[in-house]
Design a protein around this motif. Structure first.
Motif, PDB file in Angstrom:
ATOM      1  N   VAL A 204     -24.759  12.136  22.106  1.00 11.02           N
ATOM      2  CA  VAL A 204     -23.475  12.337  22.845  1.00 11.02           C
ATOM      3  C   VAL A 204     -22.242  12.438  21.956  1.00 11.02           C
ATOM      4  CG1 VAL A 204     -21.620  11.444  24.589  1.00 11.02           C
ATOM      5  CG2 VAL A 204     -23.873  11.510  25.191  1.00 11.02           C
ATOM      6  N   GLN A 205     -22.437  11.665  20.840  1.00 11.09           N
ATOM      7  CA  GLN A 205     -21.409  11.584  19.682  1.00 11.09           C
ATOM      8  C   GLN A 205     -21.420  12.950  19.051  1.00 11.09           C
ATOM      9  OE1 GLN A 205     -21.794   7.967  17.745  1.00 11.09           O
ATOM     10  NE2 GLN A 205     -20.713   6.547  19.136  1.00 11.09           N
ATOM     11  N   ARG A 206     -22.856  13.363  18.851  1.00  8.35           N
ATOM     12  CA  ARG A 206     -22.937  14.551  18.065  1.00  8.35           C
ATOM     13  C   ARG A 206     -22.655  15.678  18.262  1.00  8.35           C
ATOM     14  NH1 ARG A 206     -28.617  13.332  14.716  1.00  8.35           N
ATOM     15  NH2 ARG A 206     -27.809  15.015  13.661  1.00  8.35           N
ATOM     16  N   LEU A 207     -22.954  15.975  19.792  1.00 12.49           N
ATOM     17  CA  LEU A 207     -22.726  17.175  20.255  1.00 12.49           C
ATOM     18  C   LEU A 207     -21.348  17.402  21.007  1.00 12.49           C
ATOM     19  CD1 LEU A 207     -26.671  17.667  21.772  1.00 12.49           C
ATOM     20  CD2 LEU A 207     -25.538  18.365  19.535  1.00 12.49           C
ATOM     21  N   SER A 208     -21.041  18.686  21.048  1.00  8.77           N
ATOM     22  CA  SER A 208     -19.596  19.002  21.692  1.00  8.77           C
ATOM     23  C   SER A 208     -19.959  19.267  23.169  1.00  8.77           C
ATOM     24  CB  SER A 208     -18.930  20.253  21.123  1.00  8.77           C
ATOM     25  OG  SER A 208     -19.885  21.199  21.470  1.00  8.77           O
ATOM     26  N   ASP A 209     -19.102  19.410  24.074  1.00 11.63           N
ATOM     27  CA  ASP A 209     -19.042  19.558  25.414  1.00 11.63           C
ATOM     28  C   ASP A 209     -19.759  20.968  25.586  1.00 11.63           C
ATOM     29  OD1 ASP A 209     -17.824  17.154  26.130  1.00 11.63           O
ATOM     30  OD2 ASP A 209     -16.079  18.153  26.465  1.00 11.63           O
ATOM     31  N   ALA A 210     -19.266  21.938  24.812  1.00 11.98           N
ATOM     32  CA  ALA A 210     -19.819  23.229  24.742  1.00 11.98           C
ATOM     33  C   ALA A 210     -21.466  23.138  24.406  1.00 11.98           C
ATOM     34  CB  ALA A 210     -19.272  24.134  23.741  1.00 11.98           C
ATOM     35  N   ASN A 211     -21.815  22.374  23.365  1.00 15.31           N
ATOM     36  CA  ASN A 211     -23.242  22.264  23.180  1.00 15.31           C
ATOM     37  C   ASN A 211     -24.105  21.615  24.446  1.00 15.31           C
ATOM     38  OD1 ASN A 211     -22.729  21.189  20.006  1.00 15.31           O
ATOM     39  ND2 ASN A 211     -23.493  23.055  20.581  1.00 15.31           N
ATOM     40  N   TRP A 212     -23.534  20.703  25.087  1.00 10.80           N
ATOM     41  CA  TRP A 212     -24.201  20.145  26.329  1.00 10.80           C
ATOM     42  C   TRP A 212     -24.248  21.113  27.536  1.00 10.80           C
ATOM     43  CZ3 TRP A 212     -27.344  16.274  25.895  1.00 10.80           C
ATOM     44  CH2 TRP A 212     -27.168  15.229  25.001  1.00 10.80           C
ATOM     45  N   SER A 213     -23.216  21.953  27.788  1.00  7.79           N
ATOM     46  CA  SER A 213     -23.063  22.834  28.730  1.00  7.79           C
ATOM     47  C   SER A 213     -24.233  23.819  28.478  1.00  7.79           C
ATOM     48  CB  SER A 213     -21.811  23.618  28.800  1.00  7.79           C
ATOM     49  OG  SER A 213     -20.730  22.983  28.995  1.00  7.79           O
ATOM     50  N   ALA A 214     -24.247  24.266  27.164  1.00 12.16           N
ATOM     51  CA  ALA A 214     -25.579  25.166  26.814  1.00 12.16           C
ATOM     52  C   ALA A 214     -26.957  24.645  26.964  1.00 12.16           C
ATOM     53  CB  ALA A 214     -25.432  25.780  25.271  1.00 12.16           C
ATOM     54  N   ILE A 215     -26.958  23.376  26.607  1.00  9.13           N
ATOM     55  CA  ILE A 215     -28.338  22.558  27.018  1.00  9.13           C
ATOM     56  C   ILE A 215     -28.603  22.401  28.498  1.00  9.13           C
ATOM     57  CG2 ILE A 215     -29.377  20.194  27.073  1.00  9.13           C
ATOM     58  CD1 ILE A 215     -27.891  20.041  24.289  1.00  9.13           C
ATOM     59  N   ASP A 216     -27.796  21.899  29.125  1.00 10.86           N
ATOM     60  CA  ASP A 216     -27.933  22.118  30.757  1.00 10.86           C
ATOM     61  C   ASP A 216     -28.172  23.481  31.275  1.00 10.86           C
ATOM     62  OD1 ASP A 216     -27.107  19.361  30.518  1.00 10.86           O
ATOM     63  OD2 ASP A 216     -25.039  19.502  31.330  1.00 10.86           O
ATOM     64  N   GLU A 217     -27.513  24.383  30.891  1.00 12.88           N
ATOM     65  CA  GLU A 217     -27.929  25.638  31.344  1.00 12.88           C
ATOM     66  C   GLU A 217     -29.229  26.167  30.879  1.00 12.88           C
ATOM     67  OE1 GLU A 217     -27.398  29.372  33.077  1.00 12.88           O
ATOM     68  OE2 GLU A 217     -26.152  27.557  33.295  1.00 12.88           O
ATOM     69  N   ALA A 218     -29.830  25.786  29.839  1.00 12.76           N
ATOM     70  CA  ALA A 218     -31.282  26.021  29.597  1.00 12.76           C
ATOM     71  C   ALA A 218     -32.221  25.242  30.388  1.00 12.76           C
ATOM     72  CB  ALA A 218     -31.393  25.790  27.933  1.00 12.76           C
ATOM     73  N   ILE A 219     -32.218  24.096  30.893  1.00 14.60           N
ATOM     74  CA  ILE A 219     -32.974  23.225  31.532  1.00 14.60           C
ATOM     75  C   ILE A 219     -33.217  23.712  32.931  1.00 14.60           C
ATOM     76  CG2 ILE A 219     -33.328  20.718  32.145  1.00 14.60           C
ATOM     77  CD1 ILE A 219     -31.790  20.119  29.644  1.00 14.60           C
TER      78      ILE A 219
END
Length: 275
Positions: A204-219
């Motif tokens: 969570v510290q290493r990834l931005s909100d944009a990264n997490w949004s992309a990850i969530d979209e891919a799952i």
């Protein structure tokens, strides 16, 4: 057994999840998946030795569940021997190990130097080998036990810029398979959970909100896992509900591992078949 059927006795399934009186070592217990696993095991009745390189984190988690803290570097053979000796002194014997330890170094292959390559194999693989070599023989002598490791989607799929980490995780998966087959005859069951993306404190510290949004979209399930969701599977592998599993890797990745990485295709309508 609570009842019988025409085919076989019907067990008390909830009792198979219980770990009352069992002593389990958690390596990497200080936070995230480790902390959640400590709570999961303790709620099921286990006595827990909470091991972390950070003594304060180990003590905080142990105090929360009435466990015992142990500060150690799990990549050190001497420290790992001390961990198992401490568990035996405190609990009489060791019934299980859960090994959470692992940190991903993210860089392209050309940027991986000798030191970072060796560091990745130490932090991902060496401690697992030491745990099995030292603890497996101890459990073998005592009549059996369980190991539950944390692998990774990266151990089975090519994840960009994780070549050293992914290669070490692939080796961990195969260590689980090979050691699982070797020790199963001695009633020592060795298995692993293979998560995809997990919202651990470090990530969570290493990834931005944009990264997490992309990850969530891919799952396919629409979100990354929580540490507690991985802990639930580690509890399962430590319990008698998984009594017939040895050398197995369970994927817990929200479905992302079953996707094929292909471009979106637009097919022309099929021609009308000729009668």
């Amino acid at each position: 057994m609570s009842a019988t059927s025409s085919e076989s006795p019907i067990p008390d399934y909830l009792s198979l999840l219980r770990l009352d009186g069992r002593a389990i070592i958690v390596l990497g217990a200080g936070q995230g998946m480790g902390e959640q696993t400590v709570h999961a095991l303790a709620q099921a009745g286990a006595r827990v030795l909470c091991v972390d390189k950070d003594a304060q984190l180990a003590q905080r988690v142990a105090s929360a569940v009435g466990g015992i803290a142990c500060a150690a570097d799990a990549t050190s053979r001497a420290d790992m021997q001390r961990v198992f000796d401490t568990a035996r002194e405190q609990f009489g014997r060791v019934h299980g190990v859960v090994d959470i330890i692992g940190v991903a170094g993210i860089k392209p292959l050309a940027a991986v130097d000798d030191a970072s390559w060796s560091q990745q194999f130490d932090i991902v693989l060496r401690h697992a080998w030491l745990a099995i070599q030292i603890g497996g023989e101890m459990m073998k002598a005592d009549g059996g036990g369980t190991f539950a490791f944390v692998g990774s989607l990266a151990g089975d799929r090519a994840v960009p810029n994780e070549v050293a980490y992914a290669t070490a995780k692939a080796a961990l998966h195969h260590l689980v398979r090979c050691a699982g087959a070797e020790y199963a005859r001695h009633h020592v069951r060795i298995n692993a959970v293979s998560p995809g993306f997990v919202r651990t404190p470090r990530l969570v510290q290493r990834l931005s909100d944009a990264n997490w949004s992309a990850i969530d979209e891919a799952i396919p399930l629409g979100r990354a896992a929580t540490p507690a969701e991985i802990a639930g599977h580690l509890l399962y592998l430590s319990s008698d509900l998984s009594a017939h599993m040895a050398g197995e890797i369970i994927n817990v990745d929200g479905g992302i591992g079953v996707l094929a990485a292909v471009p979106e295709l637009n097919f022309a309508p099929s021609a009308t078949p000729t009668p």
